[in-house]
Design a protein around this motif. Structure first.
Motif, PDB file in Angstrom:
ATOM      1  N   LEU A  95       0.844  -1.194   0.000  1.00  0.00           N
ATOM      2  CA  LEU A  95       0.000   0.000   0.000  1.00  0.00           C
ATOM      3  C   LEU A  95       0.883   1.249   0.000  1.00  0.00           C
ATOM      4  O   LEU A  95       1.983   1.246   0.553  1.00  0.00           O
ATOM      5  N   ASP A  96       0.376   2.333  -0.570  1.00  0.00           N
ATOM      6  CA  ASP A  96       1.125   3.595  -0.518  1.00  0.00           C
ATOM      7  C   ASP A  96       1.260   4.078   0.923  1.00  0.00           C
ATOM      8  O   ASP A  96       2.222   4.773   1.251  1.00  0.00           O
ATOM      9  N   ASP A  97       0.308   3.724   1.767  1.00  0.00           N
ATOM     10  CA  ASP A  97       0.404   4.038   3.195  1.00  0.00           C
ATOM     11  C   ASP A  97       0.302   2.728   3.985  1.00  0.00           C
ATOM     12  O   ASP A  97      -0.790   2.302   4.367  1.00  0.00           O
ATOM     13  N   PRO A  98       1.448   2.077   4.221  1.00  0.00           N
ATOM     14  CA  PRO A  98       1.399   0.758   4.877  1.00  0.00           C
ATOM     15  C   PRO A  98       0.975   0.826   6.339  1.00  0.00           C
ATOM     16  O   PRO A  98       0.680  -0.199   6.937  1.00  0.00           O
ATOM     17  N   SER A  99       0.930   2.014   6.913  1.00  0.00           N
ATOM     18  CA  SER A  99       0.507   2.124   8.315  1.00  0.00           C
ATOM     19  C   SER A  99      -0.996   2.360   8.443  1.00  0.00           C
ATOM     20  O   SER A  99      -1.517   2.545   9.545  1.00  0.00           O
ATOM     21  N   ARG A 100      -1.718   2.331   7.307  1.00  0.00           N
ATOM     22  CA  ARG A 100      -3.150   2.633   7.337  1.00  0.00           C
ATOM     23  C   ARG A 100      -3.957   1.611   8.140  1.00  0.00           C
ATOM     24  O   ARG A 100      -4.923   1.948   8.809  1.00  0.00           O
ATOM     25  N   TYR A 101      -3.555   0.325   8.057  1.00  0.00           N
ATOM     26  CA  TYR A 101      -4.323  -0.723   8.732  1.00  0.00           C
ATOM     27  C   TYR A 101      -3.454  -1.456   9.745  1.00  0.00           C
ATOM     28  O   TYR A 101      -2.405  -1.994   9.390  1.00  0.00           O
ATOM     29  N   LYS A 102      -3.898  -1.479  10.970  1.00  0.00           N
ATOM     30  CA  LYS A 102      -3.218  -2.264  11.989  1.00  0.00           C
ATOM     31  C   LYS A 102      -3.786  -3.677  11.966  1.00  0.00           C
ATOM     32  O   LYS A 102      -5.017  -3.856  12.052  1.00  0.00           O
ATOM     33  N   SER A 142      19.943   7.525  -6.637  1.00  0.00           N
ATOM     34  CA  SER A 142      19.698   6.465  -7.621  1.00  0.00           C
ATOM     35  C   SER A 142      18.454   5.652  -7.274  1.00  0.00           C
ATOM     36  O   SER A 142      18.227   4.590  -7.847  1.00  0.00           O
ATOM     37  N   ASN A 143      17.644   6.143  -6.357  1.00  0.00           N
ATOM     38  CA  ASN A 143      16.445   5.424  -5.911  1.00  0.00           C
ATOM     39  C   ASN A 143      15.462   5.232  -7.067  1.00  0.00           C
ATOM     40  O   ASN A 143      14.973   6.207  -7.630  1.00  0.00           O
ATOM     41  N   ARG A 144      15.202   3.979  -7.438  1.00  0.00           N
ATOM     42  CA  ARG A 144      14.269   3.697  -8.531  1.00  0.00           C
ATOM     43  C   ARG A 144      12.906   3.258  -8.022  1.00  0.00           C
ATOM     44  O   ARG A 144      12.080   2.752  -8.779  1.00  0.00           O
ATOM     45  N   GLN A 145      12.679   3.398  -6.720  1.00  0.00           N
ATOM     46  CA  GLN A 145      11.390   2.997  -6.168  1.00  0.00           C
ATOM     47  C   GLN A 145      10.315   4.010  -6.531  1.00  0.00           C
ATOM     48  O   GLN A 145      10.513   5.216  -6.409  1.00  0.00           O
ATOM     49  N   HIS A 146       9.161   3.474  -6.963  1.00  0.00           N
ATOM     50  CA  HIS A 146       8.026   4.339  -7.301  1.00  0.00           C
ATOM     51  C   HIS A 146       7.571   5.095  -6.055  1.00  0.00           C
ATOM     52  O   HIS A 146       7.569   4.532  -4.967  1.00  0.00           O
ATOM     53  N   PRO A 147       7.182   6.382  -6.203  1.00  0.00           N
ATOM     54  CA  PRO A 147       6.697   7.118  -5.029  1.00  0.00           C
ATOM     55  C   PRO A 147       5.385   6.539  -4.509  1.00  0.00           C
ATOM     56  O   PRO A 147       4.691   5.808  -5.224  1.00  0.00           O
ATOM     57  N   ASP A 148       5.041   6.890  -3.279  1.00  0.00           N
ATOM     58  CA  ASP A 148       3.856   6.335  -2.626  1.00  0.00           C
ATOM     59  C   ASP A 148       2.579   7.080  -3.004  1.00  0.00           C
ATOM     60  O   ASP A 148       1.797   7.497  -2.150  1.00  0.00           O
ATOM     61  N   HIS A 149       2.368   7.261  -4.289  1.00  0.00           N
ATOM     62  CA  HIS A 149       1.124   7.839  -4.810  1.00  0.00           C
ATOM     63  C   HIS A 149       1.066   7.522  -6.297  1.00  0.00           C
ATOM     64  O   HIS A 149       2.094   7.184  -6.911  1.00  0.00           O
ATOM     65  N   ASP A 150      -0.127   7.613  -6.883  1.00  0.00           N
ATOM     66  CA  ASP A 150      -0.259   7.361  -8.313  1.00  0.00           C
ATOM     67  C   ASP A 150       0.500   8.417  -9.112  1.00  0.00           C
ATOM     68  O   ASP A 150       0.605   9.569  -8.692  1.00  0.00           O
ATOM     69  N   THR A 151       1.022   8.011 -10.262  1.00  0.00           N
ATOM     70  CA  THR A 151       1.717   8.940 -11.159  1.00  0.00           C
ATOM     71  C   THR A 151       1.124   8.797 -12.557  1.00  0.00           C
ATOM     72  O   THR A 151       0.632   7.724 -12.916  1.00  0.00           O
ATOM     73  N   ASP A 152       1.164   9.882 -13.351  1.00  0.00           N
ATOM     74  CA  ASP A 152       0.629   9.820 -14.713  1.00  0.00           C
ATOM     75  C   ASP A 152       1.521   8.975 -15.609  1.00  0.00           C
ATOM     76  O   ASP A 152       1.037   8.217 -16.445  1.00  0.00           O
ATOM     77  N   THR A 153       2.835   9.137 -15.452  1.00  0.00           N
ATOM     78  CA  THR A 153       3.775   8.358 -16.243  1.00  0.00           C
ATOM     79  C   THR A 153       4.873   7.863 -15.323  1.00  0.00           C
ATOM     80  O   THR A 153       5.204   8.481 -14.331  1.00  0.00           O
ATOM     81  N   TRP A 154       5.426   6.718 -15.680  1.00  0.00           N
ATOM     82  CA  TRP A 154       6.542   6.154 -14.918  1.00  0.00           C
ATOM     83  C   TRP A 154       7.336   5.250 -15.801  1.00  0.00           C
ATOM     84  O   TRP A 154       6.731   4.510 -16.565  1.00  0.00           O
ATOM     85  N   PRO A 155       8.680   5.299 -15.793  1.00  0.00           N
ATOM     86  CA  PRO A 155       9.468   6.210 -14.975  1.00  0.00           C
ATOM     87  C   PRO A 155       9.290   7.672 -15.399  1.00  0.00           C
ATOM     88  O   PRO A 155       9.011   7.932 -16.556  1.00  0.00           O
ATOM     89  N   GLU A 156       9.485   8.570 -14.456  1.00  0.00           N
ATOM     90  CA  GLU A 156       9.394   9.983 -14.775  1.00  0.00           C
ATOM     91  C   GLU A 156      10.539  10.374 -15.704  1.00  0.00           C
ATOM     92  O   GLU A 156      11.619   9.792 -15.643  1.00  0.00           O
TER      93      GLU A 156
END
Ligand SMILES: [Zn+2]
Ligand SMILES: [Zn+2]
Length: 159
Positions: A95-102, A142-156
């Motif tokens: 999840l983009d927010d892994p702390s959302r659910y305990k 050099s971080n290639r991890q996708h950000p924690d939200h939707d993006t229009d295009t990837w990779p940027e």
């Protein structure tokens, strides 16, 4: 409202309409292996509430009744699909927010690794204190991890 998530590289993204139910940890041996971890954190929703919004997951039938969905490019486990059920489960760490659910329960505790109960006594490290600054700089730049939200295009596009 909706909840979004995806794999580490961003090739596969998904959206859940509404909230996930029954967040839990599964300690079964198949989830351990599929996660490459000591347990798999999972939460579920009705199948039609979960949509893949980018890419196509790869699938592995771990048995005749369950298939597991993952990113074929980076390997992130994302879906636990009991094929005859009207529900689908997602991995809470994707999840983009892994702390959302305990997690509210732990399943298959008969195969839980025994030292989990001792974890409260382990040494606690903060990343910034644990890596030299030059290594952290390389990881950041050099971080290639996708950000924690939707993006229009990837990779940027490179800035
Ligand atoms: Zn990926
Ligand atoms: Zn399991």
């Amino acid at each position: 409202m909706s909840v979004t998530g995806g794999c580490q590289c961003g090739a596969v993204r998904y959206r859940v309409e509404g909230e996930l139910a029954n967040p839990h940890l599964c300690h079964c041996r198949m989830c351990q292996k599929a996660a490459g971890n000591y347990f798999m954190p999972l939460g579920g929703a009705e199948r039609e509430k979960i949509a893949v919004t980018r890419g196509e997951p790869g699938w592995f039938h771990s048995s005749d009744i369950v298939r597991r969905g993952f990113c074929a490019k980076c390997g992130t486990p994302m879906f636990f699909d009991p094929v005859d059920s009207d529900r689908l489960l997602v991995t809470l760490g994707s999840l983009d927010d892994p702390s959302r659910y305990k997690p509210v329960s732990e399943d298959s505790v008969e195969s839980r690794v025994t030292f989990i109960a001792e974890w409260t006594g382990t040494r606690q490290k903060v990343t910034e204190d644990d890596f030299p600054e030059n290594e952290l700089a390389v990881i950041r730049s050099s971080n290639r991890q996708h950000p924690d939200h939707d993006t229009d295009t990837w990779p940027e596009a490179k800035r």
